[in-house]
Design a protein around this motif. Structure first.
Motif, PDB file in Angstrom:
ATOM      1  N   THR A  63      18.728 -46.044  49.251  1.00  9.10           N
ATOM      2  CA  THR A  63      20.075 -46.416  49.659  1.00  9.10           C
ATOM      3  C   THR A  63      20.904 -46.696  48.414  1.00  9.10           C
ATOM      4  O   THR A  63      20.359 -46.922  47.333  1.00  9.10           O
ATOM      5  CB  THR A  63      20.052 -47.657  50.571  1.00  9.10           C
ATOM      6  N   SER A  64      22.207 -46.647  48.556  1.00  5.23           N
ATOM      7  CA  SER A  64      23.094 -46.886  47.410  1.00  5.23           C
ATOM      8  C   SER A  64      23.467 -48.356  47.272  1.00  5.23           C
ATOM      9  O   SER A  64      24.098 -48.752  46.292  1.00  5.23           O
ATOM     10  CB  SER A  64      24.374 -46.056  47.553  1.00  5.23           C
ATOM     11  N   CYS A  65      23.087 -49.173  48.252  1.00  4.95           N
ATOM     12  CA  CYS A  65      23.392 -50.602  48.218  1.00  4.95           C
ATOM     13  C   CYS A  65      22.302 -51.360  48.954  1.00  4.95           C
ATOM     14  O   CYS A  65      21.953 -51.008  50.091  1.00  4.95           O
ATOM     15  CB  CYS A  65      24.755 -50.859  48.855  1.00  4.95           C
TER      16      CYS A  65
ATOM     17  N   PHE B 164      15.036 -49.122  48.707  1.00  3.50           N
ATOM     18  CA  PHE B 164      14.771 -48.583  47.367  1.00  3.50           C
ATOM     19  C   PHE B 164      16.097 -48.165  46.735  1.00  3.50           C
ATOM     20  O   PHE B 164      16.945 -47.545  47.379  1.00  3.50           O
ATOM     21  CB  PHE B 164      13.817 -47.385  47.463  1.00  3.50           C
ATOM     22  N   ILE B 165      16.293 -48.534  45.462  1.00  4.94           N
ATOM     23  CA  ILE B 165      17.527 -48.190  44.766  1.00  4.94           C
ATOM     24  C   ILE B 165      17.219 -47.960  43.294  1.00  4.94           C
ATOM     25  O   ILE B 165      16.258 -48.523  42.752  1.00  4.94           O
ATOM     26  CB  ILE B 165      18.581 -49.320  44.933  1.00  4.94           C
ATOM     27  N   VAL B 166      18.038 -47.130  42.647  1.00  2.28           N
ATOM     28  CA  VAL B 166      17.886 -46.829  41.220  1.00  2.28           C
ATOM     29  C   VAL B 166      19.163 -47.240  40.496  1.00  2.28           C
ATOM     30  O   VAL B 166      20.270 -46.894  40.910  1.00  2.28           O
ATOM     31  CB  VAL B 166      17.607 -45.328  40.984  1.00  2.28           C
ATOM     32  N   PHE B 167      18.997 -48.022  39.417  1.00  4.48           N
ATOM     33  CA  PHE B 167      20.116 -48.402  38.558  1.00  4.48           C
ATOM     34  C   PHE B 167      20.051 -47.569  37.289  1.00  4.48           C
ATOM     35  O   PHE B 167      18.980 -47.367  36.724  1.00  4.48           O
ATOM     36  CB  PHE B 167      20.044 -49.886  38.190  1.00  4.48           C
ATOM     37  N   GLY B 168      21.217 -47.083  36.824  1.00  5.45           N
ATOM     38  CA  GLY B 168      21.241 -46.232  35.644  1.00  5.45           C
ATOM     39  C   GLY B 168      22.221 -46.701  34.595  1.00  5.45           C
ATOM     40  O   GLY B 168      23.027 -47.606  34.828  1.00  5.45           O
TER      41      GLY B 168
ATOM     42  N   ARG C 242      20.429 -55.312  49.928  1.00  7.80           N
ATOM     43  CA  ARG C 242      20.651 -56.753  50.054  1.00  7.80           C
ATOM     44  C   ARG C 242      19.439 -57.488  49.512  1.00  7.80           C
ATOM     45  O   ARG C 242      18.326 -57.336  50.016  1.00  7.80           O
ATOM     46  CB  ARG C 242      20.890 -57.141  51.514  1.00  7.80           C
ATOM     47  N   ASN C 243      19.656 -58.279  48.486  1.00  7.28           N
ATOM     48  CA  ASN C 243      18.583 -59.022  47.825  1.00  7.28           C
ATOM     49  C   ASN C 243      18.913 -60.510  47.861  1.00  7.28           C
ATOM     50  O   ASN C 243      19.839 -60.961  47.188  1.00  7.28           O
ATOM     51  CB  ASN C 243      18.416 -58.537  46.383  1.00  7.28           C
ATOM     52  N   LEU C 244      18.177 -61.272  48.680  1.00  5.59           N
ATOM     53  CA  LEU C 244      18.414 -62.704  48.843  1.00  5.59           C
ATOM     54  C   LEU C 244      19.874 -62.989  49.193  1.00  5.59           C
ATOM     55  O   LEU C 244      20.500 -63.923  48.687  1.00  5.59           O
ATOM     56  CB  LEU C 244      18.022 -63.471  47.572  1.00  5.59           C
ATOM     57  N   GLY C 245      20.418 -62.151  50.063  1.00  4.12           N
ATOM     58  CA  GLY C 245      21.778 -62.367  50.536  1.00  4.12           C
ATOM     59  C   GLY C 245      22.862 -61.787  49.663  1.00  4.12           C
ATOM     60  O   GLY C 245      24.052 -61.899  49.990  1.00  4.12           O
ATOM     61  N   VAL C 246      22.489 -61.141  48.546  1.00  5.21           N
ATOM     62  CA  VAL C 246      23.468 -60.547  47.633  1.00  5.21           C
ATOM     63  C   VAL C 246      23.369 -59.030  47.715  1.00  5.21           C
ATOM     64  O   VAL C 246      22.274 -58.468  47.676  1.00  5.21           O
ATOM     65  CB  VAL C 246      23.234 -61.003  46.182  1.00  5.21           C
ATOM     66  N   LEU C 247      24.525 -58.355  47.825  1.00  3.55           N
ATOM     67  CA  LEU C 247      24.560 -56.895  47.901  1.00  3.55           C
ATOM     68  C   LEU C 247      24.617 -56.299  46.497  1.00  3.55           C
ATOM     69  O   LEU C 247      25.576 -56.547  45.753  1.00  3.55           O
ATOM     70  CB  LEU C 247      25.766 -56.435  48.722  1.00  3.55           C
ATOM     71  N   PHE C 248      23.586 -55.528  46.148  1.00  2.92           N
ATOM     72  CA  PHE C 248      23.523 -54.851  44.855  1.00  2.92           C
ATOM     73  C   PHE C 248      23.831 -53.372  45.063  1.00  2.92           C
ATOM     74  O   PHE C 248      23.165 -52.705  45.866  1.00  2.92           O
ATOM     75  CB  PHE C 248      22.122 -54.975  44.237  1.00  2.92           C
ATOM     76  N   ASP C 249      24.814 -52.833  44.346  1.00  2.21           N
ATOM     77  CA  ASP C 249      25.068 -51.393  44.371  1.00  2.21           C
ATOM     78  C   ASP C 249      24.464 -50.767  43.123  1.00  2.21           C
ATOM     79  O   ASP C 249      24.170 -51.452  42.139  1.00  2.21           O
ATOM     80  CB  ASP C 249      26.570 -51.107  44.435  1.00  2.21           C
ATOM     81  N   SER C 250      24.263 -49.456  43.149  1.00  2.00           N
ATOM     82  CA  SER C 250      23.582 -48.768  42.053  1.00  2.00           C
ATOM     83  C   SER C 250      24.350 -48.842  40.748  1.00  2.00           C
ATOM     84  O   SER C 250      23.782 -48.635  39.669  1.00  2.00           O
ATOM     85  CB  SER C 250      23.344 -47.301  42.426  1.00  2.00           C
TER      86      SER C 250
END
Length: 383
Positions: free
Chosen positions: A175-177, A152-156, A179-187
């Motif tokens: 979490t602050s990062c 679970f992550i929140v984007f602002g 993994r979505n389909l092999g890609v690391l998304f940070d907040s």
């Protein structure tokens, strides 16, 4: 991007299912194909025959185990496997819609997301209620949620205010990062960790290829370079639009190193003539190329509908010569680091900057060829 650009937050939950493909119940799947998809007669019989009397055996050397009948599951590595699994999950759409939660599914990778407003104490209630009903549905359909891998992550709208949103119920997944389909998304959507991972992996494979270079012809080495290095640079690279110049430069260093290894050039030699000789687009232009490919496919019914819906034709308020120039409407945005990076914004901007003969390309193959030639001339100032 546009949600955060408007000052709101977006909560994203990445769901992970335990042994998803192996737990598909054949009877439930056949029922789903009949009632939800509408398959009848010989077509349904074909699927029933495909799923029935499946067996597996383990071979180790000259020894084999006894045969075991498979009463559930679809082959994950087959062409039909992911499609059948997606059809198995069809009823989930009504559950997500019930709670006003948006979703995307790719085989067993499921993500749900919802916009949040600051100060709303019940902001997470739709997601929590949705997750509870989702768990019940999975249990009745012989599936289970792997909570240890659910994230679970929140984007602002800004880097600092994401911490304003906290949920006790969702904290085990927070979490602050992710993994979505092999890609690391940070907040913060900066993709620093993703790019670091790509750079590390690419240089690792470049070192390995340098050891086998003496045993490969130039053509085969280039094929291996594209398979192990270029493919990693290009994977989901449309997400890198708008990232810092330092991040793009790190990716460009990887491409430069790959080009030098392929051509035998030294580290401090000018890389531009090397890239021209290989006809390789620099990283920045490869990103633009990928986005423009999505735009063309979206305008010609070759892309998913949710991408096509993000693009609107430019219709001037009065009759102008530009009316028939195949231009797109560019939405207004607030933040350069958020709204300007959305596909619905950057896509039309890049598209409108193309010469008309490229925008008017009749087929995908013609568009790809003319687009690469145009971007190549821009990258290296070739007239």
């Amino acid at each position: 991007m546009l949600t955060t650009d408007s000052g709101q937050f977006t909560a994203l939950v990445l769901l992970d299912l335990s042994s998803a493909f192996d737990l598909v119940n054949h009877n439930v799947l056949i029922s789903r194909l009949e009632t939800c998809v509408g398959l009848r007669g010989i077509v349904l019989q074909w699927f029933r025959s495909y799923l029935s009397d499946r067996r597996f055996v383990v071979n180790i050397g000259h020894h084999s185990s006894s045969e075991i009948q498979l009463r559930s599951g679809v082959p994950q590595g087959s062409i039909l496997g992911p499609a059948l699994f997606s059809l198995y999950l069809l009823p989930l759409g009504s559950i997500f819609s019930k709670y006003g939660v948006s979703f995307h599914l790719y085989a067993d990778d499921t993500q749900i997301y919802i916009p949040l407003k600051r100060g709303n104490k019940n902001a997470f209630k739709p997601i929590l209620d949705c997750l509870e009903e989702l768990k019940l549905w999975l249990a009745t359909n012989f599936l289970s949620l792997n909570e240890s891998k659910t994230e679970f992550i929140v984007f602002g709208p800004t880097d600092q205010c994401v911490h304003d949103f906290k949920s006790t119920s969702l904290s085990p997944y927070s979490t602050s990062c992710v993994r979505n389909l092999g890609v690391l998304f940070d907040s913060n959507l900066k993709f620093d960790k993703q790019i670091s991972t790509v750079v590390k992996s690419c240089f690792y494979h470049i070192r390995l290829l340098s050891k086998v270079k003496p045993f490969l012809s130039l053509k085969k080495l280039e094929i291996a370079m594209h398979a192990f290095v270029t493919s990693r640079l290009d994977y989901c690279n449309s997400l890198y639009v708008g990232v810092s110049q330092s991040c793009v430069s790190r990716l460009q260093l990887v491409q430069n190193a790959a080009a030098r290894l392929l051509t035998g050039k030294r580290k401090y030699e000018n890389i531009t003539p090397v890239l021209i000789s290989l006809h390789w687009l620099p990283v920045k232009y490869r990103i633009d190329y990928k986005i423009l490919m999505f735009v063309f496919k979206s305008l010609h019914s070759l892309a998913p509908q949710y991408l096509t819906d993000l693009l609107q034709p430019y219709i001037p308020s009065r009759s102008l010569r530009s009316t028939n120039f195949n231009l797109l409407q560019v939405p207004r945005t607030r933040l350069k680091t958020r709204g300007d990076r959305a596909f619905s914004v950057v896509g039309p901007k890049l598209w409108n900057d193309l010469p008309f003969h490229i925008r008017a390309a009749p087929t995908l193959s013609v568009f790809k060829s003319t687009l690469k030639t145009y971007l190549f001339s821009l990258a290296f100032n070739i007239s």
